[in-house]
Design a protein around this motif. Structure first.
Motif, PDB file in Angstrom:
ATOM      1  N   LEU A   1       0.778  -0.985   0.112  1.00  0.00           N
ATOM      2  CA  LEU A   1       0.326  -0.337  -0.113  1.00  0.00           C
ATOM      3  C   LEU A   1       1.051   1.312  -0.144  1.00  0.00           C
ATOM      4  O   LEU A   1       1.742   0.976   1.106  1.00  0.00           O
ATOM      5  N   MET A   2       0.682   1.799  -1.198  1.00  0.00           N
ATOM      6  CA  MET A   2       1.026   3.405  -0.818  1.00  0.00           C
ATOM      7  C   MET A   2       0.349   5.278  -1.379  1.00  0.00           C
ATOM      8  O   MET A   2       0.101   4.667  -2.346  1.00  0.00           O
ATOM      9  N   TYR A   3       0.870   5.835  -0.510  1.00  0.00           N
ATOM     10  CA  TYR A   3      -0.032   7.020  -1.925  1.00  0.00           C
ATOM     11  C   TYR A   3       0.866   8.304  -1.765  1.00  0.00           C
ATOM     12  O   TYR A   3       1.854   8.583  -1.735  1.00  0.00           O
ATOM     13  N   GLN A   4       0.474   8.897  -2.592  1.00  0.00           N
ATOM     14  CA  GLN A   4       1.569  10.216  -2.852  1.00  0.00           C
ATOM     15  C   GLN A   4       1.262  10.656  -1.879  1.00  0.00           C
ATOM     16  O   GLN A   4      -0.409  11.654  -2.218  1.00  0.00           O
TER      17      GLN A   4
ATOM     18  N   ILE B   1     -11.006  12.712   8.983  1.00  0.00           N
ATOM     19  CA  ILE B   1     -11.580  12.584   7.242  1.00  0.00           C
ATOM     20  C   ILE B   1     -11.474  11.308   6.297  1.00  0.00           C
ATOM     21  O   ILE B   1     -11.734  10.848   5.711  1.00  0.00           O
TER      22      ILE B   1
ATOM     23  N   THR C   1     -13.818   9.483   4.602  1.00  0.00           N
ATOM     24  CA  THR C   1     -14.903   9.539   3.535  1.00  0.00           C
ATOM     25  C   THR C   1     -14.117   9.970   2.489  1.00  0.00           C
ATOM     26  O   THR C   1     -14.023   9.223   0.684  1.00  0.00           O
ATOM     27  N   GLU C   2     -12.437  10.084   1.950  1.00  0.00           N
ATOM     28  CA  GLU C   2     -11.904  10.221   0.853  1.00  0.00           C
ATOM     29  C   GLU C   2     -11.062   8.817   0.824  1.00  0.00           C
ATOM     30  O   GLU C   2     -11.104   9.217  -0.656  1.00  0.00           O
ATOM     31  N   MET C   3     -10.888   8.128   1.757  1.00  0.00           N
ATOM     32  CA  MET C   3     -10.691   6.670   1.492  1.00  0.00           C
ATOM     33  C   MET C   3     -11.962   6.031   0.001  1.00  0.00           C
ATOM     34  O   MET C   3     -11.991   5.812  -0.528  1.00  0.00           O
TER      35      MET C   3
ATOM     36  N   THR D   1     -13.718   7.632  -1.570  1.00  0.00           N
ATOM     37  CA  THR D   1     -13.864   8.164  -3.502  1.00  0.00           C
ATOM     38  C   THR D   1     -12.626   7.244  -3.592  1.00  0.00           C
ATOM     39  O   THR D   1     -13.312   7.239  -5.110  1.00  0.00           O
ATOM     40  N   GLY D   2     -11.627   6.377  -3.507  1.00  0.00           N
ATOM     41  CA  GLY D   2     -10.945   5.781  -4.185  1.00  0.00           C
ATOM     42  C   GLY D   2      -9.703   6.317  -5.151  1.00  0.00           C
ATOM     43  O   GLY D   2      -8.798   6.244  -6.124  1.00  0.00           O
ATOM     44  N   PHE D   3     -10.255   7.879  -4.422  1.00  0.00           N
ATOM     45  CA  PHE D   3      -9.016   8.998  -5.190  1.00  0.00           C
ATOM     46  C   PHE D   3      -8.157   9.557  -3.761  1.00  0.00           C
ATOM     47  O   PHE D   3      -6.707  10.125  -4.029  1.00  0.00           O
ATOM     48  N   GLY D   4      -8.158   8.808  -3.077  1.00  0.00           N
ATOM     49  CA  GLY D   4      -6.880   8.997  -1.904  1.00  0.00           C
ATOM     50  C   GLY D   4      -6.528  10.390  -0.780  1.00  0.00           C
ATOM     51  O   GLY D   4      -7.813  10.776  -1.219  1.00  0.00           O
ATOM     52  N   TRP D   5      -5.888  10.527  -0.155  1.00  0.00           N
ATOM     53  CA  TRP D   5      -6.417  11.423   0.950  1.00  0.00           C
ATOM     54  C   TRP D   5      -5.188  12.787   0.481  1.00  0.00           C
ATOM     55  O   TRP D   5      -4.667  12.518  -0.010  1.00  0.00           O
ATOM     56  N   LEU D   6      -6.069  13.463   0.945  1.00  0.00           N
ATOM     57  CA  LEU D   6      -5.525  15.256   0.518  1.00  0.00           C
ATOM     58  C   LEU D   6      -6.136  15.807   1.558  1.00  0.00           C
ATOM     59  O   LEU D   6      -4.644  15.927   2.633  1.00  0.00           O
TER      60      LEU D   6
END
Lengths: 325, 325
Positions: free
Chosen positions: B110-113, B175, B178-180, B182-187
């Protein structure tokens, strides 16, 4: 004003001011790079405007004929790239084709943090590890910002928009669902984007810059054949709203780029699409499966926005796909 | 070698080499900033090593007493921050508490930008818009890389690890779901991180650098009370595997930072946790609800790693929370 960054061997290139027709350019005074220009905009913009006016009048010593092959992305790298998904038609089509509930876009914009250490030059080949990954282009508009304080509201956000750009957001669709299911968002799925050569101030759009939306048709050609001519006017959230969303819990540094997401229109049957995934979604809804293939080695994509004058507002993205094995 | 970046009024600060005990420092030769050092490592590392040895021997003219309050994050900004989630205990606990199937971590990391335009100084206050957002710290290890070519495999990845760092990855937990979804990940959920002051080469860890894992206890204190002492040795994926994952469809620029995710151990009942969310998950599993509160205005967190010598390997993160209204 129109800006272009020309290759000079440095990572950030050399900022130039370019004529409205995109043919002549002059090295910008006081800022070597677009990043420097964004960080000193308030002090120097009038100077660049003087250069731009003289360039237009044909009276500027030192101006050069612009070779589009020398153009880099306006920002060859940026401190932040936050890409929205603000076109409801695109969301509906993807949801319907995949059998998800059609919720469209809710009151909260969709946005992810993308890689920003490299934006490909407008004519650079796009390199990918495998043709099995569902290689897709995405035509979208973006804005480049001055520094925005945390907590900025939408009503106060438009003042931070310095430049508008045209972006090709390369995407690897076969990996998308796997990455979305994790909740961590996209990584493999979103390699480097490209930008068209010219970054323009909002006034260059005249009446086509409305409600913080780019109300112009984005022309996409795949392998020399028209693919889409979608208008940016149907954004559910304007760039002012996307900026406010981005700045909820962070300051945005000068040079932040905010993207609109794939430009998409209700009238997709006549205007087409700006990415393959949406076209395949339309085909899936109509006939049960998508038959437009994703990009293969050697396939090309061109993106541009033509003004009524015939000038190309942002210049042209013209890329080919290369599989690196 | 140990490096520290000291405030000098510029965005990237001034790179110094620091003594093993963290008390003395000397401005680095040939590189003003850590980013420059990373881009010229092969040519200059031996020179920095000579400075480091002389500093240790106490024979270096120009050395200064280090004031920890002057330290910035080793990289005050970076071109890329990719944060993994590599500790299976953490994944199991969160999944179990939320009633999700306990799948742990599969074969794909698992990894996010994350945002990389700013890493807070080790003693900087952390500013947030609301105490209702579930403000949480996350103690984790990270590596800073030389340039890594696209397609690099795990077996070839360790050679690109230049430095190891200690990171406090601030998170807004309310938050997150809610962000997870969306599938768009965290902001919103992932504002700026902080780093401990010293970035160290892997050899500084001796035997505690094993299989590309930091096998040392990460000490966390909240409001002066011990909160966790989790060891980095239980990473399911080593940093070599995380680098290979990150580089699947992109080149990684020099200065890319890769994170381990929240350090977490099977023996959490005795070693505690390195974030509040995990402690609340443990409480939820045991008693149906979490009762450890998230961070409030004025709350503090300290993170450090003490060596057997008593030296603080990375120096100390010591931050307070401030709500900006």
């Amino acid at each position: 004003m129109k800006f272009v960054t020309l290759a000079d061997g440095s990572p950030d290139g050399r900022l130039h001011i370019v004529s409205q027709d995109g043919r002549r350019a002059i090295a910008a005074d006081t800022a070597r790079t677009l990043q420097q220009a964004l960080e000193t905009w308030a002090d120097n913009a009038s100077q660049w405007h003087t250069q731009y006016a003289a360039l237009e009048a044909g009276s500027l010593a030192g101006a050069i004929d612009l070779d589009p092959a020398e153009a880099l992305s306006p920002l060859p790298r940026a401190w932040q790239w936050l890409d929205g998904s603000a076109f409801e038609t695109h969301a509906f089509l993807i949801q319907k084709a995949w059998g998800h509930p059609e919720v469209g876009l809710n009151e909260r914009p969709l946005m992810y943090q993308g890689m920003s250490d490299r934006f490909l030059a407008p004519t650079a080949a796009a390199l990918f590890p495998s043709a099995d990954d569902g290689i897709d282009f995405e035509g979208e508009y973006g804005v480049i910002l001055d520094a925005v304080p945390m907590g900025t509201k939408a009503k106060d956000a438009a003042q931070y928009i310095r430049l508008i750009v045209l972006i090709n957001d390369w995407s690897l669709r076969a990996i998308g669902p796997t990455e979305m299911a994790t909740g961590f968002g996209w990584l493999h799925c979103k390699p480097a984007c490209a930008m068209a050569p010219f970054a323009v101030t909002p006034d260059e759009l005249g009446d086509a810059w409305r409600d913080c939306r780019v109300c112009l048709p984005l022309q996409v050609e795949r392998n020399g054949v028209a693919f889409g001519r979608t208008n940016g006017d149907e954004m559910k959230f304007g760039f002012d709203e996307l900026i406010a969303h981005a700045a909820y819990s962070r300051d945005l540094p000068a040079g932040t780029i905010i993207g609109s997401g794939t430009v998409s229109n209700k009238d997709y049957e006549s205007v087409g699409s700006s990415c393959i995934a949406e076209k395949r979604a339309i085909e899936t809804i109509a006939q049960g499966a998508g038959n437009t293939p994703f990009m293969q080695h050697g396939d090309t994509v061109v993106m541009r926005v033509e003004m009524d004058s015939g000038d190309s507002l942002f210049g042209e993205i013209a890329q080919s796909v290369q599989i690196v094995t």
